[in-house]
Write a protein that holds these residues in place. Sequence first.
Motif: not given
Length: 162
Positions: A31-34, A50-57, A101-103
Amino acid sequence: PWPTGMAPGCFTQAAGLACWQGLLASCPGPLAAPWRAVVLKPVNDLYAVGDDGPGKLGGILVETRLAPGGRGVAVVTGVGINLRRAPREVRGAKAPPLSLEELAANGVPEADALAQRLAAGIHAAYARLLGDGLGAILRDWHRACSPEAWHEGRESTPGPDG
């Protein structure tokens, strides 16, 4: 036919697990950082941690209704997964949107191929629910809510070509 004594809402977990497994198989490589892992967030969302918290996919919506005449249950499943970069500000969102795309460090799977994989997985999840029962689904579903399961699965899941 829907199994007697099983609540139709049980299919939500089966469909969520199928989508998580489909992403696992469709996004080989790191997976792409972070970002560290993709998890199921109870009961029907796909998040990256991730290191900066969650993201909704994405998310899974399952609607059930009694079929006309009360002869069976109709189940409709909708899946939404962000393939391309999304705007960051979404009012009322518990976590910012995130895209494959980001992940995915190795690129985004083709939309049609991903849709086919997810649909086949959801169909197989229905068969598994009927054959093995809810307990088997829930064991794997609870594991998929943990970041460790993503890493364990990546070691044992073939890539998109087999």
